[in-house]
Design a protein around this motif. Sequence first.
Motif, PDB file in Angstrom:
ATOM      1  N   LYS A  89      62.140  34.516  36.717  1.00 44.51           N
ATOM      2  CA  LYS A  89      60.952  33.692  36.493  1.00 44.51           C
ATOM      3  C   LYS A  89      60.426  33.127  37.816  1.00 44.51           C
ATOM      4  CE  LYS A  89      62.184  32.321  31.778  1.00 44.51           C
ATOM      5  NZ  LYS A  89      62.481  31.190  30.862  1.00 44.51           N
ATOM      6  N   ASN A  90      61.327  32.858  38.763  1.00 45.24           N
ATOM      7  CA  ASN A  90      60.938  32.252  40.031  1.00 45.24           C
ATOM      8  C   ASN A  90      60.362  33.275  40.998  1.00 45.24           C
ATOM      9  OD1 ASN A  90      63.515  30.635  38.980  1.00 45.24           O
ATOM     10  ND2 ASN A  90      62.275  29.223  40.175  1.00 45.24           N
ATOM     11  N   VAL A  91      59.692  32.746  42.021  1.00 44.49           N
ATOM     12  CA  VAL A  91      59.283  33.580  43.149  1.00 44.49           C
ATOM     13  C   VAL A  91      60.538  33.951  43.931  1.00 44.49           C
ATOM     14  CG1 VAL A  91      57.984  33.630  45.311  1.00 44.49           C
ATOM     15  CG2 VAL A  91      57.009  32.511  43.304  1.00 44.49           C
ATOM     16  N   ASN A 314      56.821  38.080  42.163  1.00 48.25           N
ATOM     17  CA  ASN A 314      56.587  37.208  41.003  1.00 48.25           C
ATOM     18  C   ASN A 314      55.619  36.066  41.310  1.00 48.25           C
ATOM     19  OD1 ASN A 314      58.519  38.842  39.774  1.00 48.25           O
ATOM     20  ND2 ASN A 314      60.182  37.388  40.121  1.00 48.25           N
ATOM     21  N   LEU A 315      54.626  36.346  42.123  1.00 48.91           N
ATOM     22  CA  LEU A 315      53.649  35.311  42.458  1.00 48.91           C
ATOM     23  C   LEU A 315      52.712  35.045  41.287  1.00 48.91           C
ATOM     24  CD1 LEU A 315      52.630  36.315  46.098  1.00 48.91           C
ATOM     25  CD2 LEU A 315      54.217  34.526  45.390  1.00 48.91           C
ATOM     26  N   ASP A 316      52.221  33.818  41.236  1.00 51.35           N
ATOM     27  CA  ASP A 316      51.212  33.430  40.261  1.00 51.35           C
ATOM     28  C   ASP A 316      49.873  34.020  40.722  1.00 51.35           C
ATOM     29  OD1 ASP A 316      49.348  32.254  38.630  1.00 51.35           O
ATOM     30  OD2 ASP A 316      49.953  30.180  39.047  1.00 51.35           O
ATOM     31  N   GLU A 317      49.413  35.064  40.028  1.00 50.39           N
ATOM     32  CA  GLU A 317      48.197  35.761  40.450  1.00 50.39           C
ATOM     33  C   GLU A 317      46.988  34.836  40.477  1.00 50.39           C
ATOM     34  OE1 GLU A 317      47.523  39.273  38.199  1.00 50.39           O
ATOM     35  OE2 GLU A 317      49.451  40.186  38.741  1.00 50.39           O
ATOM     36  N   LYS A 318      46.921  33.910  39.537  1.00 51.97           N
ATOM     37  CA  LYS A 318      45.787  32.992  39.478  1.00 51.97           C
ATOM     38  C   LYS A 318      45.688  32.170  40.756  1.00 51.97           C
ATOM     39  CE  LYS A 318      43.759  29.394  36.546  1.00 51.97           C
ATOM     40  NZ  LYS A 318      43.936  28.557  35.326  1.00 51.97           N
ATOM     41  N   LYS A 319      46.821  31.780  41.312  1.00 48.13           N
ATOM     42  CA  LYS A 319      46.835  30.975  42.535  1.00 48.13           C
ATOM     43  C   LYS A 319      46.650  31.826  43.778  1.00 48.13           C
ATOM     44  CE  LYS A 319      49.863  27.995  45.317  1.00 48.13           C
ATOM     45  NZ  LYS A 319      51.145  27.244  45.355  1.00 48.13           N
ATOM     46  N   TRP A 320      47.298  32.990  43.813  1.00 46.67           N
ATOM     47  CA  TRP A 320      47.425  33.723  45.066  1.00 46.67           C
ATOM     48  C   TRP A 320      46.458  34.884  45.254  1.00 46.67           C
ATOM     49  CZ3 TRP A 320      49.914  31.700  48.973  1.00 46.67           C
ATOM     50  CH2 TRP A 320      50.874  30.730  48.718  1.00 46.67           C
ATOM     51  N   GLU A 321      45.737  35.277  44.227  1.00 46.36           N
ATOM     52  CA  GLU A 321      44.866  36.441  44.365  1.00 46.36           C
ATOM     53  C   GLU A 321      43.773  36.206  45.410  1.00 46.36           C
ATOM     54  OE1 GLU A 321      42.328  39.584  41.589  1.00 46.36           O
ATOM     55  OE2 GLU A 321      43.104  37.720  40.718  1.00 46.36           O
ATOM     56  N   ASN A 322      43.147  35.041  45.375  1.00 46.55           N
ATOM     57  CA  ASN A 322      42.102  34.698  46.355  1.00 46.55           C
ATOM     58  C   ASN A 322      42.436  33.366  47.008  1.00 46.55           C
ATOM     59  OD1 ASN A 322      40.207  36.962  45.827  1.00 46.55           O
ATOM     60  ND2 ASN A 322      40.065  36.013  43.800  1.00 46.55           N
ATOM     61  N   PHE A 323      43.658  33.273  47.528  1.00 41.72           N
ATOM     62  CA  PHE A 323      44.171  32.017  48.064  1.00 41.72           C
ATOM     63  C   PHE A 323      43.480  31.647  49.371  1.00 41.72           C
ATOM     64  CE2 PHE A 323      47.396  29.527  50.411  1.00 41.72           C
ATOM     65  CZ  PHE A 323      47.633  28.529  49.479  1.00 41.72           C
ATOM     66  N   ASN A 324      42.919  30.426  49.407  1.00 37.35           N
ATOM     67  CA  ASN A 324      42.297  29.878  50.614  1.00 37.35           C
ATOM     68  C   ASN A 324      43.236  28.810  51.163  1.00 37.35           C
ATOM     69  OD1 ASN A 324      40.770  28.215  52.424  1.00 37.35           O
ATOM     70  ND2 ASN A 324      38.885  29.017  51.541  1.00 37.35           N
ATOM     71  N   PHE A 325      43.963  29.154  52.228  1.00 37.90           N
ATOM     72  CA  PHE A 325      45.031  28.293  52.725  1.00 37.90           C
ATOM     73  C   PHE A 325      44.528  26.912  53.129  1.00 37.90           C
ATOM     74  CE2 PHE A 325      47.563  26.726  56.359  1.00 37.90           C
ATOM     75  CZ  PHE A 325      48.775  26.562  55.717  1.00 37.90           C
ATOM     76  N   ILE A 326      43.484  26.872  53.935  1.00 38.70           N
ATOM     77  CA  ILE A 326      43.015  25.577  54.442  1.00 38.70           C
ATOM     78  C   ILE A 326      42.447  24.726  53.310  1.00 38.70           C
ATOM     79  CG2 ILE A 326      41.330  24.455  55.944  1.00 38.70           C
ATOM     80  CD1 ILE A 326      41.807  26.605  57.981  1.00 38.70           C
TER      81      ILE A 326
END
Length: 347
Positions: A89-91, A314-326
Amino acid sequence: MKNKRTYSLTAKERKQKRLAEQSKLNPIKTEEEPLTRLSEEQAMVLSQRRSKRTAFIIGAVVAIAIIMLIIALIVPVFMYIDNPYRNYKNVIARFELSNEMVLEYIIEENEYDIAASNFIFLAKNGYFNNTVLFDAGDADRDTDGWVRFGGYEKQPTVWEGGSSIYNNTQHHAQNKSYCEKFKAIPNKWFPDNVCNKFGYDLNADKNGINTTRLEDVGVLAYLYNDTSTEFQMSYKEQPSNYVSVVNNSADGMSYTIRELKPTMVGYALNNKTIENLKKIAATAQPTEKSSTTSGVIWCPPDPAIYIRSVKVYNLDEKKWENFNFIKYMTDPKKDGSTRYRGWTGKI
């Protein structure tokens, strides 16, 4: 006088007509033989066609069954290759090293949002790839339970005759070419100095500091107080994580002890990871060979060990698909606090 009867047909033609009518009523049996042979040949051809059709259908069904069986066997293999940790379940972070060792970590993204998100962001964008483990323990120091990494392209400063030599391209954050190519943080945000990309200063995860978990075996921690990109992995229990610092003065060099302030990121997935860290630490020379930020003395593996790649699963696609770091680091959290303290030029 009798009238003479006339005929339209001759006697011969009338006879032929009579015989023809009789043959219709009583067909000659010898004419049935070729008809019977023809029927048998037709039946045989039809039978062969039916057999071929049946064989084709059976063959097609068997072929489809074999293909489905092969797919059923191959798909899990490809799924495992694509993500060997899909049952977790975890990354999960997987380090592959130049000495063929593998290090595996559970990243507690929900528990330690700031530190874990920073680690995942860097790993996901290849920041750690082809960089060295720059510290692997030293029996002469007060603490030797950590292996450290975080953006050094080769072993940093080598001490010679009591003084240090530092090549400014040894670290990603000081390599202009690398910074320009790191598209995950856009160049347009740093028009004056692209090397400031990795100078961000992050807050600590409140539940990730001053915790006894940092003293456990197998911990992965982020050194938030000193760097933006450096992390450490423990391979034994220890009460604290102090490091030696060299101080140059008119009286010569002296050494003091300074505490690094870490925050939790995650922990080792298995004992094999910890055993590999112990083997790596055993290769470090018990002498003061290297130093990095603020004069901290490191002791690297000998020979150098490179991180070939760090992959996260196992990344959360909703968070990481278009992740803007700043944007993620500067936007207020639900409680009004931010993950970001400033842009200071730290590496």
